[in-house]
Write a protein that holds these residues in place. Structure first.
Motif, mmCIF file in Angstrom:
data_model
loop_
_atom_site.group_PDB
_atom_site.id
_atom_site.type_symbol
_atom_site.label_atom_id
_atom_site.label_comp_id
_atom_site.label_asym_id
_atom_site.label_seq_id
_atom_site.Cartn_x
_atom_site.Cartn_y
_atom_site.Cartn_z
ATOM 1 N N VAL A 25 -10.062 35.357 -62.330
ATOM 2 C CA VAL A 25 -9.647 35.393 -60.936
ATOM 3 C C VAL A 25 -8.610 36.520 -60.885
ATOM 4 C CG1 VAL A 25 -8.685 34.058 -59.030
ATOM 5 C CG2 VAL A 25 -9.789 32.887 -60.951
ATOM 6 N N ARG A 26 -8.665 37.305 -59.825
ATOM 7 C CA ARG A 26 -7.738 38.445 -59.777
ATOM 8 C C ARG A 26 -7.000 38.468 -58.442
ATOM 9 N NH1 ARG A 26 -10.495 44.183 -59.781
ATOM 10 N NH2 ARG A 26 -10.843 43.576 -57.619
ATOM 11 N N ALA A 27 -5.679 38.451 -58.526
ATOM 12 C CA ALA A 27 -4.852 38.616 -57.323
ATOM 13 C C ALA A 27 -4.205 39.994 -57.419
ATOM 14 C CB ALA A 27 -3.779 37.544 -57.270
ATOM 15 N N SER A 28 -4.260 40.759 -56.342
ATOM 16 C CA SER A 28 -3.677 42.105 -56.395
ATOM 17 C C SER A 28 -2.946 42.385 -55.082
ATOM 18 C CB SER A 28 -4.761 43.138 -56.662
ATOM 19 O OG SER A 28 -5.828 42.989 -55.746
ATOM 20 N N PHE A 29 -1.869 43.134 -55.187
ATOM 21 C CA PHE A 29 -0.918 43.254 -54.084
ATOM 22 C C PHE A 29 -0.863 44.657 -53.495
ATOM 23 C CE2 PHE A 29 0.279 39.948 -57.036
ATOM 24 C CZ PHE A 29 0.426 38.858 -56.194
ATOM 25 N N ALA A 30 -0.480 44.708 -52.228
ATOM 26 C CA ALA A 30 -0.295 45.993 -51.532
ATOM 27 C C ALA A 30 1.029 45.935 -50.779
ATOM 28 C CB ALA A 30 -1.452 46.228 -50.563
ATOM 29 N N ILE A 31 1.357 47.023 -50.105
ATOM 30 C CA ILE A 31 2.659 47.142 -49.444
ATOM 31 C C ILE A 31 2.873 46.049 -48.396
ATOM 32 C CG2 ILE A 31 1.749 48.875 -47.800
ATOM 33 C CD1 ILE A 31 5.363 48.620 -49.151
ATOM 34 N N TYR A 32 1.800 45.557 -47.757
ATOM 35 C CA TYR A 32 1.979 44.593 -46.671
ATOM 36 C C TYR A 32 2.078 43.149 -47.155
ATOM 37 C CZ TYR A 32 -3.047 45.344 -47.318
ATOM 38 O OH TYR A 32 -4.284 45.535 -47.864
ATOM 39 N N ASN A 33 1.945 42.901 -48.452
ATOM 40 C CA ASN A 33 2.068 41.526 -48.943
ATOM 41 C C ASN A 33 3.548 41.136 -49.026
ATOM 42 O OD1 ASN A 33 -0.749 42.298 -50.849
ATOM 43 N ND2 ASN A 33 -0.705 40.612 -49.386
ATOM 44 N N THR A 34 3.794 39.832 -48.903
ATOM 45 C CA THR A 34 5.187 39.369 -48.843
ATOM 46 C C THR A 34 5.439 38.301 -49.905
ATOM 47 O OG1 THR A 34 4.621 37.594 -47.319
ATOM 48 C CG2 THR A 34 5.224 39.717 -46.331
ATOM 49 N N THR A 35 6.734 38.057 -50.150
ATOM 50 C CA THR A 35 7.129 36.991 -51.077
ATOM 51 C C THR A 35 6.638 35.648 -50.547
ATOM 52 O OG1 THR A 35 9.118 38.281 -51.390
ATOM 53 C CG2 THR A 35 9.132 36.097 -52.333
ATOM 54 N N GLN A 36 6.680 35.529 -49.229
ATOM 55 C CA GLN A 36 6.206 34.287 -48.619
ATOM 56 C C GLN A 36 4.717 34.058 -48.910
ATOM 57 O OE1 GLN A 36 6.353 34.497 -44.405
ATOM 58 N NE2 GLN A 36 6.010 32.304 -44.139
ATOM 59 N N GLU A 37 3.954 35.136 -48.910
ATOM 60 C CA GLU A 37 2.529 35.005 -49.255
ATOM 61 C C GLU A 37 2.354 34.605 -50.719
ATOM 62 O OE1 GLU A 37 -0.174 37.842 -46.489
ATOM 63 O OE2 GLU A 37 1.165 38.910 -47.855
ATOM 64 N N VAL A 38 3.224 35.142 -51.571
ATOM 65 C CA VAL A 38 3.161 34.739 -52.979
ATOM 66 C C VAL A 38 3.439 33.242 -53.072
ATOM 67 C CG1 VAL A 38 4.172 35.009 -55.286
ATOM 68 C CG2 VAL A 38 3.810 37.028 -53.854
#
Ligand code: PMP
Length: 405
Positions: A376-389
């Motif tokens: 399973v792969r989670a990958s992040f970009a500039i618009y992702n937030t700590t709240q989303e994590v």
């Protein structure tokens, strides 16, 4: 820097709901989302300046050509290429690698060797294997260590007097490992071996300077950089591009055609047969603006924060296995929970509104080396937030007990 909320506001898709929950988009490695400015640019070309490039004397054609060529200059600045003629537009990273394998590779001889790494995407494996249909080429493979880093110490032992080419990814799309490309290129050049760098996962997150790297070829895709689909870039060293035969034949790439003898256009057009995706190319300019307005260092710093936070929180989950723990890595986390199948994990996360990728990620040889079928792969970009994590972690905590039973 804009606040993350201001940045998010530029991406209407982030407002979407999935299974009646707010979407948390963590599949940025596969493709990033697109800001309004890029989509506006597409609309603007269709509604104001659509005409085929390079062929017309009329105003619209000249404007469309100017937009395309202005993006070419922008791309050249973005990666610090010595000239815009060394920027060739393709459909994407895959086509750019196929172009080099097919064209540069046509100059290989029986018995020649090329070196790849075990963490390559299929796009940087299969085009080289296709060459083996017509030539006796051997492909040598650089392995990784237990942290998911390339075994650079083994590279000298793979190089022989028959080594003609090295193709390596800048950043792994599975492990996130940022490879020491400059060192690899320097070593290869001591043996007069050209190097192609697959920059698909580096160009959205790292400063790219092809002159500093001394790369011979550097390739990437616009759709992973907040840009449109259907546009990719091949940067090449001028002397190599000049000696390479055309990849495809057709309009735009010729100087003069007769049935007796055809001569080819100069760079970059020699490699751009047919009508390019000039609408997408014009819009790509705005994606580069988007990145530059925030600053690639700020983007990287934000993503690194998310990576560190998410990794720490994930490691608290019983049975969590993370693949790729290089200290120098990009914001990609490949994982498995206990012996749960990656597909089940991904499906349950989707039901909770969280978009992750599951499977072999077009890197089956890497999966084989890791002894697994997929992750399973989670990958992040500039618009992702700590709240989303936090939402992601809450979801993982909720599904982990179900999966481990
Ligand atoms: N190389 C790497 C490292 C990638 O991550 C990808 C996309 N997943 C590709 C190549 C292929 O890119 P595209 O599909 O845009 O041609």
């Amino acid at each position: 820097m804009n606040s993350i909320q201001q940045i998010r506001d530029q991406f209407p898709i982030l407002q979407r709901r999935v299974y009646d929950r707010q979407l948390v988009y963590l599949d940025n490695t596969a493709t990033s989302q697109t800001p309004r400015s890029v989509v506006d640019a597409i609309e603007s070309v269709y509604f104001n300046t659509k005409a085929n490039v390079h062929r017309g004397v009329h105003t619209l054609s000249q404007e469309a050509t100017d937009l395309q060529e202005s993006t070419r200059r922008h791309v050249a600045r973005y990666i610090n290429a010595p000239s815009a003629e060394q920027i060739i537009f393709t459909r994407g990273t895959t086509e750019a690698i196929n172009l080099v394998a097919s064209s540069y590779g046509s100059m290989f001889e029986n018995g020649d060797e090329i070196i790849l790494t075990v963490m390559e995407h299929h796009a940087n494996i299969v085009p080289w294997q296709l060459l083996q249909r017509t030539k006796r080429l051997s492909i040598k493979v650089l392995p990784i260590n237990e942290r998911g880093e390339l075994r650079l110490d083994l590279l000298p032992s793979l190089i022989t007097e028959r080594t003609r080419f090295i193709a390596v990814t800048h950043v792994s799309n599975v492990l996130g490992t940022i490879n020491p490309i400059k060192e690899i290129i320097a070593l290869a050049h001591r043996h007069q071996i050209p190097v192609l760098v697959d920059g698909a996962q580096a160009s959205p997150h790292l400063t790219i300077d092809v002159q500093d790297l001394d790369a011979d070829f550097y390739v990437f895709s616009a759709h992973k950089m907040y840009g449109p689909t259907g546009v990719g870039v091949l940067y090449g060293r001028r002397s190599l591009l000049q000696m390479m035969p055309p990849y495809q034949g057709g309009g735009e790439m010729i100087e003069h055609v007769s049935f007796e003898r055809t001569t080819f256009a100069a760079l970059p057009f020699k490699f751009e047969a047919g009508t390019p995706d000039f609408v997408g190319i014009a819009a790509f300019d705005k994606a580069l603006d988007f990145i530059e307005n925030i600053g690639i260092e700020q983007i990287a710093a934000h993503e690194q924060q998310l990576l560190q936070y998410a990794t720490e929180r994930m490691m608290e989950i019983p049975g969590m296995r993370i693949f790729g723990i290089a200290p120098h890595k990009s914001a990609v986390i490949s994982f498995l929970i206990g012996n749960a199948h990656h597909y089940d994990t991904g499906m349950l996360l989707d039901k909770l509104g969280i978009a992750v990728r599951t499977g072999h990620h077009c890197a089956q040889p890497l999966m084989t080396a890791l002894g697994i079928e997929g992750t399973v792969r989670a990958s992040f970009a500039i618009y992702n937030t700590t709240q989303e994590v936090d939402q992601f972690i809450t979801a993982l905590n909720r599904i982990a007990p179900m999966l481990n039973n």
